[in-house]
Design an enzyme around this catalytic site. Structure first.
Site, PDB file in Angstrom:
ATOM      1  N   ASP A   1     -98.005 -19.110 -10.949  1.00 22.31           N
ATOM      2  CA  ASP A   1     -97.919 -20.542 -10.870  1.00 22.31           C
ATOM      3  C   ASP A   1     -98.433 -21.076  -9.686  1.00 22.31           C
ATOM      4  OD1 ASP A   1     -96.161 -22.989 -12.186  1.00 22.31           O
ATOM      5  OD2 ASP A   1     -96.227 -23.281 -10.093  1.00 22.31           O
TER       6      ASP A   1
ATOM      7  N   ASP B   1    -101.281 -24.940 -13.079  1.00 18.31           N
ATOM      8  CA  ASP B   1    -101.242 -25.894 -12.223  1.00 18.31           C
ATOM      9  C   ASP B   1    -102.066 -25.479 -11.051  1.00 18.31           C
ATOM     10  OD1 ASP B   1     -99.190 -24.254 -11.667  1.00 18.31           O
ATOM     11  OD2 ASP B   1     -97.602 -25.941 -11.249  1.00 18.31           O
TER      12      ASP B   1
ATOM     13  N   HIS C   1     -88.191 -21.952 -10.679  1.00 23.75           N
ATOM     14  CA  HIS C   1     -87.486 -22.589  -9.192  1.00 23.75           C
ATOM     15  C   HIS C   1     -85.749 -22.487  -9.425  1.00 23.75           C
ATOM     16  CE1 HIS C   1     -91.225 -24.073  -7.748  1.00 23.75           C
ATOM     17  NE2 HIS C   1     -91.505 -24.859  -8.983  1.00 23.75           N
TER      18      HIS C   1
ATOM     19  N   HIS D   1     -97.060 -23.181  -7.527  1.00 22.91           N
ATOM     20  CA  HIS D   1     -95.550 -23.216  -6.564  1.00 22.91           C
ATOM     21  C   HIS D   1     -94.998 -21.959  -6.520  1.00 22.91           C
ATOM     22  CE1 HIS D   1     -96.018 -27.337  -8.713  1.00 22.91           C
ATOM     23  NE2 HIS D   1     -96.002 -27.908  -7.506  1.00 22.91           N
TER      24      HIS D   1
HETATM   25  C1  OKP Z   1     -92.576 -26.931 -11.208  1.00 22.61           C
HETATM   26  B1  OKP Z   1     -93.336 -25.774 -11.631  1.00 22.61           B
HETATM   27  C2  OKP Z   1     -94.489 -32.710  -4.563  1.00 22.61           C
HETATM   28  C3  OKP Z   1     -93.226 -32.812  -5.482  1.00 22.61           C
HETATM   29  C4  OKP Z   1     -92.972 -31.624  -6.410  1.00 22.61           C
HETATM   30  C5  OKP Z   1     -91.531 -30.757  -8.240  1.00 22.61           C
HETATM   31  C6  OKP Z   1     -92.604 -29.874  -8.622  1.00 22.61           C
HETATM   32  C7  OKP Z   1     -92.025 -28.770  -9.563  1.00 22.61           C
HETATM   33  C8  OKP Z   1     -92.960 -27.792 -10.269  1.00 22.61           C
HETATM   34  N1  OKP Z   1     -94.686 -33.816  -3.770  1.00 22.61           N
HETATM   35  N2  OKP Z   1     -92.193 -31.822  -7.444  1.00 22.61           N
HETATM   36  O1  OKP Z   1     -93.592 -24.789 -10.587  1.00 22.61           O
HETATM   37  O2  OKP Z   1     -94.763 -26.075 -11.950  1.00 22.61           O
HETATM   38 ZN    ZN Z   2     -95.919 -25.029 -10.685  1.00 23.60          ZN
END
Ligand code: OKP
Ligand code: ZN
Length: 356
Positions: free
Chosen positions: A205, A294, A169, A207
């Site tokens: 990932d 995840d 990120h 995300h």
């Molecule tokens: C980091 B990695 C959702 C809030 C999410 C941050 C998530 C960071 C993920 N309501 N907060 O990509 O696993």
């Molecule tokens: Zn993630």
């Protein structure tokens, strides 16, 4: 398989984040990396190695040197600005440099307070810092770089970088999403600097890796391919749409595959197969995988339905590409299954890799 890891991550141990307006226990905790390390030891066939110090040059080849300089003293900076010890416990900003704030007015004066500087560099409330954060983030970069060296020149077909904190990120000039330095992007750039003509970052990932995409968006030599939760419903909300495909020399070198909630093994594997076709067409000299676990159905912050056998099949498909591969760890927050899921994914990779 070579596993690069260290104890340095233990010093990055904040306790809470603000998610959806609520203060909750931080999901990105030290036991994540520890449980994977122990599962790999129990599984056998994984050889631990310590990272070597690569200095700041590979980091500054990707990140704004002003960000790097800020992070080196961010904790002291924050602590000096705090009213009391309770606030000093961990650094989370309260005001962010939102684009609308100074629209049409040119850049602001550089921020002078600890809180102002944190809101200048950080973009969310999920990225608390403590005193040991900078050292841990530096070590995660060295882990990714050492694993990359093992594949580029160490005679290994693949290697696993057990990085914590994660990195995907973090854009060129910012931090967020539990990430400080973009470990995978720094590894990819390190390979280019060492002479690779083309490198792919394949991000699996849950995300979208907004930071990695941003860093290479205008580049034709580093391809970014990501499968992730549709930003219409999931963090980071503002990037990862299918029509984001790169700019300038990087046109077509960014591939985004947004996926629906409850995505099953079969649906995910079909998307992965298609993504791997794009990777093989690009014909990279090195594959860097941003591995997040995840996507697993039990993950507390994801909504996919991928199973442990499904993760093993994902590893098999990636190994089947027969590319020199550096696996860089990103997310995955179901601590109870992280170890088994990491073993499943990596064992899948090894099963299909020739002379692994
Ligand atoms: C980091 B990695 C959702 C809030 C999410 C941050 C998530 C960071 C993920 N309501 N907060 O990509 O696993
Ligand atoms: Zn993630």
């Amino acid at each position: 398989m070579q596993v690069v890891c260290s104890d340095a991550h233990l010093a990055h141990c904040p306790t809470h984040e603000v998610q959806g307006g609520r203060s909750i226990a931080l999901h990105e905790v030290p036991v994540r990396a520890e449980t994977i390390r122990h599962a790999l030891r129990d599984a056998g066939g994984f050889v631990e190695r310590a990272p070597t110090d690569h200095g700041l040059a590979p980091i500054e080849a990707v990140h704004d040197p002003d960000l790097v300089a800020y992070l080196a003293h961010a904790w002291q900076d924050w602590a000096a600005a705090c009213a009391d010890d309770e606030q000093r416990a961990e650094a989370i900003a309260d005001t962010y440099r939102h684009a609308a704030l100074r629209e049409g007015m040119g850049p602001a004066h550089p921020p002078q307070s600890g809180l102002g500087r944190l809101g200048y560099w950080c973009f969310d409330t999920a990225t608390p810092m403590v005193e040991g954060t900078y050292g841990a983030a530096r070590s995660a970069v060295d882990i990714a770089l050492t694993a990359t060296d093992l594949v580029l020149s160490g005679g290994h077909r693949n290697a696993y970088a057990l990085c914590r904190p994660p990195g995907h990120h973090a854009p060129r000039a910012g931090i967020g999403g539990y990430c400080f330095f973009n470990n995978a992007a720094i590894a990819a750039q390190h390979a280019i600097t060492a002479g690779a003509a083309r490198v792919t970052v394949l991000d699996v990932d849950y995300h979208h890796g907004n930071g990695t995409q941003q860093i290479f968006y205008g580049r034709g030599d580093v391809q970014y391919v990501s499968l992730h939760a549709d930003p219409d419903r999931a963090y980071p909300y503002f990037t990862g749409f299918a029509d984001e495909t790169g700019a300038d020399a990087g046109r077509g070198a960014t591939v985004n595959v947004p996926l629906p909630a409850h995505c099953t093994d079969d649906r995910y594997l079909a998307a992965l197969d298609q993504a791997l076709d794009d990777v093989l067409t690009f014909d990279p000299d090195l594959l860097v995988v941003s591995l997040g676990l995840d996507t697993y159905h039990g993950d507390p912050i994801g909504d996919f339905s991928v199973t442990t056998p499904g993760l093993a099949r994902c590893g098999e498909r990636v190994g089947g590409a027969q590319l020199p591969t550096v696996v860089v760890h990103e997310g995955g927050y179901d601590v109870a299954t992280l170890g088994a899921n990491a073993v499943a994914w990596l064992s899948g990779l090894l099963r299909t890799t020739r002379d692994g």
